[in-house]
Scaffold this active site. Structure first.
Site, PDB file in Angstrom:
ATOM      1  N   ARG A  35      -6.068   0.833 -22.440  1.00 36.08           N
ATOM      2  CA  ARG A  35      -4.396   0.978 -22.397  1.00 36.08           C
ATOM      3  C   ARG A  35      -4.029  -0.907 -21.748  1.00 36.08           C
ATOM      4  O   ARG A  35      -2.936  -0.714 -21.109  1.00 36.08           O
ATOM      5  CB  ARG A  35      -4.524   0.850 -20.544  1.00 36.08           C
ATOM      6  CG  ARG A  35      -5.064   2.737 -20.421  1.00 36.08           C
ATOM      7  CD  ARG A  35      -3.185   3.774 -21.019  1.00 36.08           C
ATOM      8  NE  ARG A  35      -4.607   4.983 -21.283  1.00 36.08           N
ATOM      9  CZ  ARG A  35      -4.011   5.824 -20.599  1.00 36.08           C
ATOM     10  NH1 ARG A  35      -3.600   5.614 -19.038  1.00 36.08           N
ATOM     11  NH2 ARG A  35      -4.525   7.195 -20.672  1.00 36.08           N
ATOM     12  N   ARG A  39       2.491   0.904 -19.363  1.00 35.48           N
ATOM     13  CA  ARG A  39       3.422   0.930 -18.474  1.00 35.48           C
ATOM     14  C   ARG A  39       3.414  -0.487 -18.297  1.00 35.48           C
ATOM     15  O   ARG A  39       4.427  -0.766 -17.717  1.00 35.48           O
ATOM     16  CB  ARG A  39       3.746   2.135 -17.729  1.00 35.48           C
ATOM     17  CG  ARG A  39       3.861   3.454 -18.677  1.00 35.48           C
ATOM     18  CD  ARG A  39       3.133   4.700 -17.792  1.00 35.48           C
ATOM     19  NE  ARG A  39       1.907   4.734 -17.854  1.00 35.48           N
ATOM     20  CZ  ARG A  39       1.763   5.618 -17.069  1.00 35.48           C
ATOM     21  NH1 ARG A  39       2.110   6.541 -16.856  1.00 35.48           N
ATOM     22  NH2 ARG A  39       0.414   5.894 -17.718  1.00 35.48           N
ATOM     23  N   ARG A  48       9.527   2.919 -25.016  1.00 34.23           N
ATOM     24  CA  ARG A  48       9.270   4.212 -24.313  1.00 34.23           C
ATOM     25  C   ARG A  48      10.339   4.950 -23.978  1.00 34.23           C
ATOM     26  O   ARG A  48      10.298   6.101 -24.361  1.00 34.23           O
ATOM     27  CB  ARG A  48       8.336   4.036 -22.799  1.00 34.23           C
ATOM     28  CG  ARG A  48       8.348   5.622 -22.161  1.00 34.23           C
ATOM     29  CD  ARG A  48       7.182   6.622 -23.113  1.00 34.23           C
ATOM     30  NE  ARG A  48       6.513   6.619 -22.247  1.00 34.23           N
ATOM     31  CZ  ARG A  48       6.853   8.330 -21.725  1.00 34.23           C
ATOM     32  NH1 ARG A  48       8.587   8.328 -22.613  1.00 34.23           N
ATOM     33  NH2 ARG A  48       6.880   8.910 -20.876  1.00 34.23           N
ATOM     34  N   ASP A  85      -3.300   9.665 -28.288  1.00 32.86           N
ATOM     35  CA  ASP A  85      -3.808   9.782 -27.142  1.00 32.86           C
ATOM     36  C   ASP A  85      -4.857  10.398 -27.427  1.00 32.86           C
ATOM     37  O   ASP A  85      -4.902  10.706 -28.648  1.00 32.86           O
ATOM     38  CB  ASP A  85      -2.763  10.988 -26.308  1.00 32.86           C
ATOM     39  CG  ASP A  85      -2.795  10.622 -25.167  1.00 32.86           C
ATOM     40  OD1 ASP A  85      -3.643   9.945 -24.226  1.00 32.86           O
ATOM     41  OD2 ASP A  85      -3.878  11.812 -25.150  1.00 32.86           O
ATOM     42  N   TYR A 161      -9.867  18.782 -20.678  1.00 37.92           N
ATOM     43  CA  TYR A 161      -8.917  19.035 -20.804  1.00 37.92           C
ATOM     44  C   TYR A 161      -7.725  20.306 -21.339  1.00 37.92           C
ATOM     45  O   TYR A 161      -7.232  21.185 -20.763  1.00 37.92           O
ATOM     46  CB  TYR A 161      -7.738  17.774 -21.045  1.00 37.92           C
ATOM     47  CG  TYR A 161      -7.808  17.134 -20.728  1.00 37.92           C
ATOM     48  CD1 TYR A 161      -6.734  16.568 -19.797  1.00 37.92           C
ATOM     49  CD2 TYR A 161      -8.455  15.748 -20.413  1.00 37.92           C
ATOM     50  CE1 TYR A 161      -7.111  15.523 -18.751  1.00 37.92           C
ATOM     51  CE2 TYR A 161      -8.679  14.319 -19.460  1.00 37.92           C
ATOM     52  CZ  TYR A 161      -8.229  14.379 -18.661  1.00 37.92           C
ATOM     53  OH  TYR A 161      -7.849  13.815 -17.941  1.00 37.92           O
TER      54      TYR A 161
END
Ligand code: CP3
Length: 355
Positions: A35, A39, A48, A85, A161
């Site tokens: 990562r 963010r 973003r 992702d 998921y």
């Protein structure tokens, strides 16, 4: 051994990241961070904010290239990871996927063998093509010393998921399916194995020089079925990739796998293991590093803390594991509240590290 004698006996050449993955000598362990694009960086938040949704960012190869490059410009890591992702393959298979602010991914859950049959691998090449464009653009724009890493989710984690339909602490629904109807659940795993082989192979053809398989929820699999749900699917992917691209190293990240890490590289055929922060570096050096390269495993919160807590933990990792092939990384990804100046301090410390 001093730096100098290592250089004299074994010339240090090529990209540090690839050398470490191949067990060749390096002047210092290469580093990158899971990562590393994300963010915590103001320039990421800015882009973003202009693109709309997270999926739009992943499927826009110009923006995805830009955000992959942002951390490299700031900190000069030895590797860049493709911005995408692990759940894009679900979207490509036709499973409805969205990312909700503060909630993470939401999928229309797969709960039956009939649901699996509605998934359509034929859609994947076209839907995933922007990802391959991102890889080509990155390959053309990265500094010569920086290695480009492609990635995918490991089948167990992607299936978790797909079946649960969102993030979860225990992923009870996929685990119960695997217990009650292992043959039905296997059909989903096998499908993910197949699309992942193609997905990673296309990333390699587009310019990825190493690939990582994220098995973020491997720690939820009971010891008795670890081989079936975590080892065999990764082995199937690794075997197929090694046949097509024998020179490309593969990193496995079976997060939370604990003692199952012993033998993992040999059984799956991956070249390296990324360790989560629960693993004692000394234990890993003794029991796992003889099989291949290690990556890891600084606690992401140590970088939120910064200062001595961060540097002392980084030192322990180097002291324990830099005697063998090591790629310095985190035990899991950066959290959004990570101060960018702590990442700068850590990167400088890592670049100046000497044996
Ligand atoms: O810099 C990088 O690491 C490259 C890009 C990358 C992302 N996700 C971007 C992302 C990578 C390698 C991943 C892998 C990933 N995605 C994993 C495996 C690693 C892990 O964290 O265990 C998993 C489980 C996912 C699925 C996923 N994607 C979740 C659960 C979430 C929500 C949680 C969160 O952190 O928000 C995402 C969203 C996501 N993927 C973000 C980023 C930068 C944040 C989304 C945003 O910007 O709004």
């Amino acid at each position: 051994m001093s730096n100098l004698s290592l250089k004299q006996s074994n010339p240090v050449t090529g990209k540090r990241m690839l050398s470490a993955l191949q067990g060749k000598p390096v002047d210092r362990p290469p580093f990158w961070f899971m990562r590393q694009a994300g963010r915590y960086l103001p320039e990421y938040r800015e882009i973003r904010g202009t693109v709309g949704g997270f999926l739009d960012l992943c499927y826009n190869s110009d923006f995805a290239t830009e955000v992959s490059l942002q951390p490299i410009r700031r900190y000069g890591m030895d590797a860049a990871i493709l911005f995408a992702d692990i759940l894009l393959v679900c979207d490509a298979l036709g499973q409805n996927l969205s990312y909700q602010e503060g909630e993470g991914p939401v999928l229309e859950p797969i709960r039956t063998v009939e649901d699996i049959k509605r998934l359509d691998p034929a859609r994947c090449p076209e839907i995933l093509s922007p990802v391959y464009d991102t890889v080509s653009k990155l390959s053309a724009s990265l500094p010569a010393e920086t290695t480009l890493i492609g990635f995918a989710g490991a089948p167990w984690t992607v299936a978790a998921y797909m079946v649960e339909g969102h993030g979860s602490k225990d992923f009870a629904i996929p685990r119960l399916w695997a217990l009650r109807d292992p043959d039905g659940f296997s059909q989903l795993i096998d499908l993910i194995v197949d699309v992942t082989i193609d997905y990673l192979s296309q990333q390699i053809i587009a310019g990825a020089e190493a690939v990582q398989l994220f098995d973020s929820w491997a720690g939820l699999v009971p010891a008795a079925s670890f081989d079936r749900w975590c080892i065999q699917p990764v082995k199937a992917i690794t075997s197929a990739l090694k046949q097509r691209h024998p020179e490309v190293p593969i990193i496995g990240f079976p997060r939370g796998a604990g003692p199952n890490l012993i033998g993992y590289m040999t059984k799956t055929g991956v070249d390296a293991i990324s360790l989560d922060q629960s693993i004692d570096p000394k234990w890993a050096a003794q029991y796992v590093q003889p099989e291949g390269a290690l990556q890891g495993n600084l606690d992401p919160l140590a970088v939120v803390s910064g200062g001595d807590a961060m540097i002392n933990q980084a030192k322990e990792i180097m002291d324990a594991m830099a005697g063998g092939p090591l790629i310095f990384n985190l035990g899991h990804g950066f959290v959004p509240q990570t101060p960018p100046e702590h990442v700068a301090a850590l990167s400088e410390w890592l670049k100046n590290w000497t044996r």
